[in-house]
Design an enzyme around this catalytic site. Structure first.
Site, PDB file in Angstrom:
ATOM      1  N   LEU A 106      -8.322  -7.410 -11.681  1.00 32.27           N
ATOM      2  CA  LEU A 106      -6.918  -7.226 -11.313  1.00 32.27           C
ATOM      3  C   LEU A 106      -6.710  -5.789 -10.847  1.00 32.27           C
ATOM      4  O   LEU A 106      -6.986  -4.836 -11.586  1.00 32.27           O
ATOM      5  CB  LEU A 106      -6.004  -7.534 -12.507  1.00 32.27           C
ATOM      6  CG  LEU A 106      -6.160  -8.928 -13.128  1.00 32.27           C
ATOM      7  CD1 LEU A 106      -5.067  -9.168 -14.165  1.00 32.27           C
ATOM      8  CD2 LEU A 106      -6.135 -10.018 -12.055  1.00 32.27           C
ATOM      9  N   ARG A 124       2.459   6.380 -11.464  1.00 37.77           N
ATOM     10  CA  ARG A 124       2.337   7.640 -12.210  1.00 37.77           C
ATOM     11  C   ARG A 124       1.226   8.561 -11.709  1.00 37.77           C
ATOM     12  O   ARG A 124       1.134   9.711 -12.138  1.00 37.77           O
ATOM     13  CB  ARG A 124       2.151   7.339 -13.707  1.00 37.77           C
ATOM     14  CG  ARG A 124       3.472   7.050 -14.412  1.00 37.77           C
ATOM     15  CD  ARG A 124       3.261   6.804 -15.881  1.00 37.77           C
ATOM     16  NE  ARG A 124       2.773   5.452 -16.141  1.00 37.77           N
ATOM     17  CZ  ARG A 124       2.205   5.087 -17.294  1.00 37.77           C
ATOM     18  NH1 ARG A 124       2.031   5.960 -18.258  1.00 37.77           N
ATOM     19  NH2 ARG A 124       1.804   3.833 -17.462  1.00 37.77           N
ATOM     20  N   THR A 127       0.432 -10.231 -14.806  1.00 40.86           N
ATOM     21  CA  THR A 127      -1.022 -10.460 -14.862  1.00 40.86           C
ATOM     22  C   THR A 127      -1.366 -11.956 -14.769  1.00 40.86           C
ATOM     23  O   THR A 127      -2.389 -12.324 -14.177  1.00 40.86           O
ATOM     24  CB  THR A 127      -1.619  -9.875 -16.156  1.00 40.86           C
ATOM     25  OG1 THR A 127      -0.818 -10.318 -17.269  1.00 40.86           O
ATOM     26  CG2 THR A 127      -1.615  -8.360 -16.138  1.00 40.86           C
ATOM     27  N   ASN A 141     -32.515  28.664  17.086  1.00 42.88           N
ATOM     28  CA  ASN A 141     -32.884  27.286  17.441  1.00 42.88           C
ATOM     29  C   ASN A 141     -31.913  26.642  18.399  1.00 42.88           C
ATOM     30  O   ASN A 141     -32.180  25.580  18.929  1.00 42.88           O
ATOM     31  CB  ASN A 141     -32.986  26.437  16.161  1.00 42.88           C
ATOM     32  CG  ASN A 141     -31.700  26.440  15.365  1.00 42.88           C
ATOM     33  OD1 ASN A 141     -30.968  27.427  15.354  1.00 42.88           O
ATOM     34  ND2 ASN A 141     -31.409  25.345  14.708  1.00 42.88           N
TER      35      ASN A 141
HETATM   36  C1  UD1 Z   1      -1.389  -5.515 -20.111  1.00 43.86           C
HETATM   37  C2  UD1 Z   1      -1.345  -6.662 -21.116  1.00 43.86           C
HETATM   38  C3  UD1 Z   1      -1.273  -6.099 -22.529  1.00 43.86           C
HETATM   39  C4  UD1 Z   1      -2.430  -5.150 -22.792  1.00 43.86           C
HETATM   40  C5  UD1 Z   1      -2.497  -4.081 -21.696  1.00 43.86           C
HETATM   41  C6  UD1 Z   1      -3.761  -3.302 -21.848  1.00 43.86           C
HETATM   42  C7  UD1 Z   1      -0.193  -8.509 -20.029  1.00 43.86           C
HETATM   43  C8  UD1 Z   1       1.070  -9.245 -19.899  1.00 43.86           C
HETATM   44  N1  UD1 Z   1      -0.203  -7.466 -20.851  1.00 43.86           N
HETATM   45  O1  UD1 Z   1      -0.152  -4.844 -20.205  1.00 43.86           O
HETATM   46  O2  UD1 Z   1      -1.299  -7.150 -23.488  1.00 43.86           O
HETATM   47  O3  UD1 Z   1      -2.286  -4.550 -24.052  1.00 43.86           O
HETATM   48  O4  UD1 Z   1      -2.492  -4.673 -20.393  1.00 43.86           O
HETATM   49  O5  UD1 Z   1      -3.727  -2.197 -20.964  1.00 43.86           O
HETATM   50  O6  UD1 Z   1      -1.185  -8.883 -19.436  1.00 43.86           O
HETATM   51  N2  UD1 Z   1      -1.787  -6.260 -12.341  1.00 43.86           N
HETATM   52  C9  UD1 Z   1      -1.856  -7.002 -11.178  1.00 43.86           C
HETATM   53  N3  UD1 Z   1      -0.802  -7.744 -10.791  1.00 43.86           N
HETATM   54  C10 UD1 Z   1       0.349  -7.803 -11.505  1.00 43.86           C
HETATM   55  C11 UD1 Z   1       0.431  -7.062 -12.703  1.00 43.86           C
HETATM   56  C12 UD1 Z   1      -0.657  -6.295 -13.098  1.00 43.86           C
HETATM   57  O7  UD1 Z   1      -2.875  -6.963 -10.471  1.00 43.86           O
HETATM   58  O8  UD1 Z   1       1.271  -8.523 -11.074  1.00 43.86           O
HETATM   59  C13 UD1 Z   1      -2.938  -5.460 -12.756  1.00 43.86           C
HETATM   60  C14 UD1 Z   1      -2.667  -3.961 -12.779  1.00 43.86           C
HETATM   61  O9  UD1 Z   1      -3.026  -3.365 -11.571  1.00 43.86           O
HETATM   62  C15 UD1 Z   1      -3.534  -3.492 -13.939  1.00 43.86           C
HETATM   63  C16 UD1 Z   1      -3.603  -4.699 -14.862  1.00 43.86           C
HETATM   64  O10 UD1 Z   1      -3.259  -5.811 -14.076  1.00 43.86           O
HETATM   65  O11 UD1 Z   1      -4.840  -3.199 -13.499  1.00 43.86           O
HETATM   66  C17 UD1 Z   1      -2.692  -4.568 -16.059  1.00 43.86           C
HETATM   67  O12 UD1 Z   1      -1.383  -4.407 -15.611  1.00 43.86           O
HETATM   68  P1  UD1 Z   1      -0.365  -3.500 -16.395  1.00 43.86           P
HETATM   69  O13 UD1 Z   1       0.948  -3.555 -15.722  1.00 43.86           O
HETATM   70  O14 UD1 Z   1      -0.956  -2.159 -16.627  1.00 43.86           O
HETATM   71  O15 UD1 Z   1      -0.253  -4.303 -17.779  1.00 43.86           O
HETATM   72  P2  UD1 Z   1       0.435  -3.826 -19.089  1.00 43.86           P
HETATM   73  O16 UD1 Z   1       1.886  -4.072 -19.013  1.00 43.86           O
HETATM   74  O17 UD1 Z   1       0.012  -2.454 -19.427  1.00 43.86           O
END
Ligand code: UD1
Ligand code: CA
Length: 455
Positions: free
Chosen positions: A8, A15, A79, A384
């Site tokens: 993903l 940030r 996600t 050269n």
């Molecule tokens: C997510 C988890 C959380 C976990 C945390 C760990 C979910 C709902 N939550 O939260 O349980 O503790 O990661 O860091 O999964 N991404 C996409 N498409 C999207 C959303 C996210 O590709 O629509 C990718 C982001 O680029 C990232 C990863 O998924 O690499 C996680 O996304 P992020 O928004 O950081 O998730 P958290 O809310 O932190």
């Protein structure tokens, strides 16, 4: 069992405050996403799928690979939604492993252990116990310790917020079940997103056991959201590289002051002083010593060779027993055969230097063939470049080039020849003879210095 790795990487990375997509920011010289792709490749999966969104074209161009299937997630709806987009690319594959593009240090060993632990279940996750779990999804277990659900921080009750076991985000699924559970996802939660984490409760509701594992090292599951976290992971990674070098029998003056941004192989009993940077593919033979503040890129240093302080070596080979620096610069195409001495403020480019030859002070030797046992004095220049083309200089074995000589290429100095200091050589110099090209010294007898007029 065939495996697909879904990475993903669609998040914005706000940030980072950067025009560059977050997953392209380098760690040890490699984009974050490439670390994850490279680790995924080591699992030998049937397919690697990257879900991208923000800065998609740029990401695809930087992370090349015929083995990668790119899936666009135009809107980042969570996600779970991201993995849903990948489903069509998972056809015919039995198992899926989900990784994050911004969690670069996950190791193959941890992932293999995790996949083994989850081999007999349809769902698994990597969790970790944290002192401060804020922001993360919490792992909810029942009285007998079985995982029941993941609750996101923003949706958690006060009791759930007290849970210190968190979801790292790395999960695995059996594919037919994955599609089924994703189909039932809803976004009626605090963030209005489709949570991949909701699949845990969905699986438990159908009677599934949830396998869990934890990483060997906490930094493996640390994400990069800002530049401070990126710098912290860079140090962790460099610490691992330093440990590996020391395990292989190389001494480091300070394991906290070395940067390896590529592949570094080193023989036993080497020594690396502080602030050295290694890029590309670098090979160090046995007993090689590298002084402080050296930069080596795509270089091969033979057994027992010594690189003294502040030297810059790029695309060059330094043969065994050679001594280079301090303040030397070896540019691409340089090859020191053996036991050569290259001293301070000497620049070599595309130069082949034979055994035991010495170029010790303030010289430029480019596009040159230097034999063995040659001595090149201070301030010698191979001219050269004529402004349009490059030409070669050839210097035979055991020749002696006096100081401040210009060799106007193409030109050849014979074996055993001596070139007088200060000469400008435009024609070949024969073997074994003294050749010089400078005005004869004269003394004007009785000459008087002019004196200042006074009137
Ligand atoms: C997510 C988890 C959380 C976990 C945390 C760990 C979910 C709902 N939550 O939260 O349980 O503790 O990661 O860091 O999964 N991404 C996409 N498409 C999207 C959303 C996210 O590709 O629509 C990718 C982001 O680029 C990232 C990863 O998924 O690499 C996680 O996304 P992020 O928004 O950081 O998730 P958290 O809310 O932190
Ligand atoms: Ca996150």
């Amino acid at each position: 069992m065939s495996l697909a790795v879904v990475i993903l990487a669609a998040g914005k990375g706000t940030r980072m405050k950067s025009a560059l997509p977050k997953v392209l920011h380098p760690l040890a010289g490699r984009p974050l996403l490439r670390h994850v792709v490279d680790t995924a490749r080591r699992l030998d999966p049937a397919r690697i799928v990257v879900v991208y969104g923000h800065g998609g074209e740029q990401v695809r161009a930087r992370i090349r690979g015929d083995d990668i299937e790119w899936i666009e997630q135009a809107e980042q709806l969570g996600t779970g939604h991201a993995v849903q987009q990948a489903l069509p690319a998972l056809a015919g594959i039995q198992r899926t492993l989900v990784l994050y593009g911004d969690v670069p240090l996950i190791r193959e060993t941890t992932l293999r252990r995790f996949l083994d632990a989850a081999a007999t279940t349809s769902i698994g996750l990597i969790s970790q116990i944290l002192d401060d779990a804020s922001g993360y999804g919490r792992i909810v277990r029942d009285a007998s310790g079985r995982v029941r659900a993941i609750v996101e921080h923003k949706d958690a009750t006060p009791e759930q917020l007290a849970i210190r076991e968190i979801n790292t985000g790395i999960m695995t699924f059996d594919n037919p079940r994955l599609a089924e559970w994703l189909g039932g996802l809803r976004n009626d939660n605090a963030q209005g997103e489709y949570y991949l984490t909701d699949l845990v409760a969905a699986a438990v509701a159908t009677g599934e056991e949830v396998a869990t594992a934890s990483p060997d090292h906490p930094a493996e599951v640390a994400g990069v959201n800002d530049r401070a976290q990126l710098a912290a992971l860079e140090r962790v990674y460099q610490g691992w590289r330093a440990e590996a070098l020391m395990r292989d029998g190389v001494s480091l003056a300070d394991p906290a002051r070395i940067d390896v941004r590529g592949e570094l192989k080193a023989g036993q009993d080497g020594f690396i002083d502080i602030n050295c940077v290694f890029e590309g593919r670098v090979r160090l033979g046995e007993g090689v010593r590298i002084g402080p503040n050296c930069m080596l890129r795509d270089a091969e240093i033979g057994d027992g060779a010594e690189i003294l302080a502040n030297s810059h070596i790029d695309g060059a080979r330094v043969g065994p027993g050679s001594r280079v620096g301090p303040f030397a610069r070896l540019r691409p195409g340089t090859d020191l055969v053996e036991a050569a001495h290259i001293g301070n403020f000497v620049e070599l480019k595309n130069a082949h230097v034979g055994t035991g030859s010495k170029i010790n002070h303030l010289s430029y030797v480019g596009d040159a063939e230097v034999g063995s046992g040659v001595n090149i004095g201070a301030g010698v220049i191979t001219c050269n470049y004529d402004g349009a083309n490059k030409h070669r200089t050839r210097i035979g074995d055991n020749a002696f080039i006096g100081s401040d000589v210009q060799l106007i290429a193409p030109v050849e100095v014979g074996a055993g020849a001596t070139i007088g200091a200060g000469s400008t050589l435009v024609k070949d110099a024969p073997d074994g003879e003294l050749t010089l090209s400078r005005a004869r010294q004269v003394t004007v007898e009785g000459w008087k210095r002019p004196v200042k007029k006074t009137d």
